[in-house]
Design an enzyme around this catalytic site. Structure first.
Site, mmCIF file in Angstrom:
data_model
loop_
_atom_site.group_PDB
_atom_site.id
_atom_site.type_symbol
_atom_site.label_atom_id
_atom_site.label_comp_id
_atom_site.label_asym_id
_atom_site.label_seq_id
_atom_site.Cartn_x
_atom_site.Cartn_y
_atom_site.Cartn_z
ATOM 1 N N SER A 109 35.859 53.176 42.071
ATOM 2 C CA SER A 109 36.301 54.570 42.201
ATOM 3 C C SER A 109 37.821 54.676 42.331
ATOM 4 O O SER A 109 38.445 53.945 43.093
ATOM 5 C CB SER A 109 35.645 55.221 43.420
ATOM 6 O OG SER A 109 36.185 56.512 43.602
ATOM 7 N N ASP B 16 33.740 69.590 39.379
ATOM 8 C CA ASP B 16 34.042 69.157 38.004
ATOM 9 C C ASP B 16 34.363 70.354 37.107
ATOM 10 O O ASP B 16 35.110 70.228 36.144
ATOM 11 C CB ASP B 16 32.855 68.372 37.409
ATOM 12 C CG ASP B 16 32.865 66.913 37.840
ATOM 13 O OD1 ASP B 16 33.918 66.418 38.292
ATOM 14 O OD2 ASP B 16 31.810 66.268 37.743
ATOM 15 N N GLU C 73 28.557 78.302 43.585
ATOM 16 C CA GLU C 73 28.043 78.853 42.319
ATOM 17 C C GLU C 73 27.994 77.782 41.225
ATOM 18 O O GLU C 73 27.007 77.671 40.484
ATOM 19 C CB GLU C 73 28.973 80.003 41.900
ATOM 20 C CG GLU C 73 28.618 80.685 40.612
ATOM 21 C CD GLU C 73 29.854 81.086 39.807
ATOM 22 O OE1 GLU C 73 30.925 81.321 40.402
ATOM 23 O OE2 GLU C 73 29.722 81.135 38.567
ATOM 24 N N LYS D 72 24.400 61.853 43.109
ATOM 25 C CA LYS D 72 24.698 63.275 42.861
ATOM 26 C C LYS D 72 23.481 64.184 43.044
ATOM 27 O O LYS D 72 23.602 65.278 43.580
ATOM 28 C CB LYS D 72 25.312 63.459 41.477
ATOM 29 C CG LYS D 72 26.757 62.959 41.424
ATOM 30 C CD LYS D 72 27.445 63.351 40.140
ATOM 31 C CE LYS D 72 28.885 62.868 40.164
ATOM 32 N NZ LYS D 72 29.644 63.266 38.985
HETATM 33 P P1 NAP Z 1 25.054 61.038 31.711
HETATM 34 O O1 NAP Z 1 24.502 62.181 32.485
HETATM 35 O O2 NAP Z 1 24.422 59.697 31.808
HETATM 36 O O3 NAP Z 1 25.106 61.477 30.163
HETATM 37 C C1 NAP Z 1 25.514 60.561 29.171
HETATM 38 C C2 NAP Z 1 25.679 61.263 27.829
HETATM 39 O O4 NAP Z 1 26.215 60.299 26.892
HETATM 40 C C3 NAP Z 1 24.373 61.781 27.237
HETATM 41 O O5 NAP Z 1 24.631 62.928 26.475
HETATM 42 C C4 NAP Z 1 23.962 60.602 26.340
HETATM 43 O O6 NAP Z 1 23.114 60.972 25.290
HETATM 44 C C5 NAP Z 1 25.299 60.205 25.785
HETATM 45 N N1 NAP Z 1 25.314 58.832 25.268
HETATM 46 C C6 NAP Z 1 25.284 57.683 25.991
HETATM 47 N N2 NAP Z 1 25.306 56.619 25.163
HETATM 48 C C7 NAP Z 1 25.325 57.112 23.889
HETATM 49 C C8 NAP Z 1 25.356 56.518 22.593
HETATM 50 N N3 NAP Z 1 25.353 55.199 22.426
HETATM 51 N N4 NAP Z 1 25.406 57.326 21.510
HETATM 52 C C9 NAP Z 1 25.429 58.673 21.663
HETATM 53 N N5 NAP Z 1 25.381 59.294 22.859
HETATM 54 C C10 NAP Z 1 25.338 58.522 23.966
HETATM 55 O O7 NAP Z 1 26.594 60.775 32.092
HETATM 56 P P2 NAP Z 1 27.675 61.868 32.612
HETATM 57 O O8 NAP Z 1 27.666 61.893 34.085
HETATM 58 O O9 NAP Z 1 27.470 63.117 31.836
HETATM 59 O O10 NAP Z 1 29.061 61.162 32.182
HETATM 60 C C11 NAP Z 1 29.420 61.036 30.816
HETATM 61 C C12 NAP Z 1 30.841 60.477 30.714
HETATM 62 O O11 NAP Z 1 31.757 61.382 31.305
HETATM 63 C C13 NAP Z 1 31.019 59.145 31.469
HETATM 64 O O12 NAP Z 1 31.801 58.286 30.648
HETATM 65 C C14 NAP Z 1 31.807 59.525 32.702
HETATM 66 O O13 NAP Z 1 32.650 58.492 33.146
HETATM 67 C C15 NAP Z 1 32.640 60.703 32.176
HETATM 68 N N6 NAP Z 1 33.042 61.631 33.251
HETATM 69 C C16 NAP Z 1 34.371 61.877 33.412
HETATM 70 C C17 NAP Z 1 34.784 62.741 34.414
HETATM 71 C C18 NAP Z 1 36.248 63.007 34.613
HETATM 72 O O14 NAP Z 1 36.621 63.447 35.714
HETATM 73 N N7 NAP Z 1 37.076 62.816 33.619
HETATM 74 C C19 NAP Z 1 33.837 63.377 35.237
HETATM 75 C C20 NAP Z 1 32.468 63.120 35.024
HETATM 76 C C21 NAP Z 1 32.074 62.232 34.011
HETATM 77 P P3 NAP Z 1 21.494 60.992 25.476
HETATM 78 O O15 NAP Z 1 21.173 62.295 26.162
HETATM 79 O O16 NAP Z 1 20.976 60.899 24.109
HETATM 80 O O17 NAP Z 1 21.150 59.788 26.338
#
Ligand code: NAP
Length: 286
Positions: free
Chosen positions: A20, A107, A83, A71
Site C-alpha cells: 500500500s 474513490d 451516498e 471492502k
Molecule cells: P475488480 O473488481 O477485480 O475488476 C477487475 C476488472 O478488470 C473487471 O472488469 C475484469 O473483467 C477486468 N479484467 C481483469 N483481467 C482482465 C483481462 N485479462 N482482460 C480483460 N479484462 C480483464 O478490480 P477493481 O477493484 O475494479 O480494480 C481494477 C484496477 O483498478 C486495478 O488495477 C486497481 O489497482 C485499479 N484501481 C486504481 C485506483 C486508483 O486510485 N488509481 C483505485 C481503485 C482501483 P471481468 O469482469 O471480465 O473479470
C-alpha cells in the site's frame, strides 16, 4: 515530529498491506502540516477484520482506509454509509465517530479530482467509454454521471457484469458494447480503462492489451485515462498518446481519494500538489 499522548491515529487495513502507498501518502501530509498524528499499515487477516473494526475505535483510532480483501466487509460493518458508498456498494474509508462507523467511498471524489486536474470540470455533452465493470468501474461511472456525461458506454470481458453495472446506474442496455476487436462506436471524447489490464504483475500474455474498439476520438481533444498507476504510463496510455489523445494516469485518483479521508480523521483538507505527486512517483520506481 514525535507524537504526544493526544496524537490522532488512523491507518490502512489490508491482507496483505505491504504494497500500500497510503502510509507514504498520508505520512507526507502529516509531516507537511506538522500534525500530532500517525497513519499506520494494519495487516489484518479476513477472519480478523470484523473483530478488529469492533476493537480499533476503543483503542482510539480515528478510522481506516480499507483495501483488498476487506471492502465488502467494510460496507457491511459500517453503521451508516455515504451516498457514494450506497450507490457503488463499496466502502474504502471508515470513520470511527461517537460509537458510529461511517463508511465512505472516496474513490468517486478521487476520479473527479483526477479529471479536474486534467482540465475536465464537466462532461456535459461529452461521450465516455469505460473499459471494465469491477469495483473501480462503479466509482468511475458514478463520477462520470456526476460530471453529467451525455453518454456512457461500458465494455467488459464478462458481458453480464457490464449489464449489471449499466443497470445499477440506469444506463441503457444498448450502451453495453461487446468487447471484440473492431466493434464500432460513435463519437467518444473520454476513454477510461478501469480494468487491471496493463498493471505490473498482470502484464503478460492475454493481459497485455484490451481489444481495439473503433470510435471517433478526436486527436488533440479526446482523453485516454487509465486508473492503473503501476506503471504510470500503461500500454493503454502509450497507445493512445501515440494516436494523439491527451493521456491521464491513475496516480491522480489515488491522491485525490485520500483527501476526504484525511480531512475526516485529521481535520485539515490537504492539497494535492506537484511535490506530493513527485514524492509518490519516487516510490513507484521501486
Ligand atoms: P475488480 O473488481 O477485480 O475488476 C477487475 C476488472 O478488470 C473487471 O472488469 C475484469 O473483467 C477486468 N479484467 C481483469 N483481467 C482482465 C483481462 N485479462 N482482460 C480483460 N479484462 C480483464 O478490480 P477493481 O477493484 O475494479 O480494480 C481494477 C484496477 O483498478 C486495478 O488495477 C486497481 O489497482 C485499479 N484501481 C486504481 C485506483 C486508483 O486510485 N488509481 C483505485 C481503485 C482501483 P471481468 O469482469 O471480465 O473479470
Amino acid at each position: 515530529m514525535s507524537l504526544t499522548g493526544q496524537a490522532k491515529i488512523a491507518g490502512v487495513a489490508g491482507w496483505p498491506v505491504g504494497h500500500s502507498l497510503s502510509p507514504r501518502l498520508h505520512g507526507y501530509w502529516i509531516a507537511e502540516y506538522k500534525l500530532d498524528a500517525a497513519y499506520i499499515p494494519l495487516p489484518i487477516r479476513p477472519e480478523d477484520f470484523a473483530p478488529a473494526v469492533a476493537l480499533l475505535p476503543k483503542l482510539g483510532l480515528r478510522g481506516l482506509n480499507v483495501t483488498i480483501p476487506h471492502k465488502e466487509a467494510a460496507f457491511a460493518l459500517a453503521t451508516e454509509q455515504d451516498e457514494a458508498a450506497k450507490a457503488t456498494g463499496a466502502v474504502n474509508t471508515l470513520i470511527f465517530e461517537d460509537g458510529r462507523i461511517v463508511g465512505k467511498n472516496t474513490d468517486v471524489a478521487g476520479v473527479i479530482g483526477m479529471l479536474h486536474d486534467a482540465g475536465i470540470a464537466t462532461l456535459a455533452g461529452k461521450h465516455a467509454l469505460v473499459y471494465g465493470a469491477g469495483g473501480a468501474a462503479r466509482a468511475v461511472v458514478l463520477a462520470l454521471t456526476k460530471l453529467q456525461a451525455a453518454q456512457i458506454f461500458i465494455a467488459n470481458r464478462t458481458q453480464s457484469k457490464a449489464q449489471d453495472l449499466a443497470k445499477r446506474f440506469s444506463i441503457p442496455g444498448s450502451a453495453v458494447v461487446a468487447v471484440s476487436e473492431g466493434t464500432e462506436l460513435g463519437n467518444v471524447d473520454v476513454l477510461i480503462n478501469t480494468t487491471s489490464v496493463g498493471m505490473i504483475g498482470k502484464d503478460a500474455g492475454e493481459n497485455a492489451s484490451l481489444p481495439a474498439l473503433r470510435f471517433d476520438a478526436q486527436p488533440g481533444s479526446a482523453y485516454a485515462i487509465d486508473i492503473v498507476y503501476r506503471p504510470l504510463e500503461t500500454p493503454f496510455l502509450s497507445k493512445h498518446r501515440k494516436a494523439g489523445l491527451k493521456i491521464v494516469d491513475g496516480l491522480g485518483m489515488l491522491l485525490h481519494q485520500a483527501v476526504p479521508a484525511f480531512k475526516a480523521w485529521f481535520g485539515i483538507e490537504p492539497k494535492v500538489t506537484p511535490a506530493l505527486r513527485a514524492h509518490m512517483i519516487e516510490a513507484l520506481k521501486d
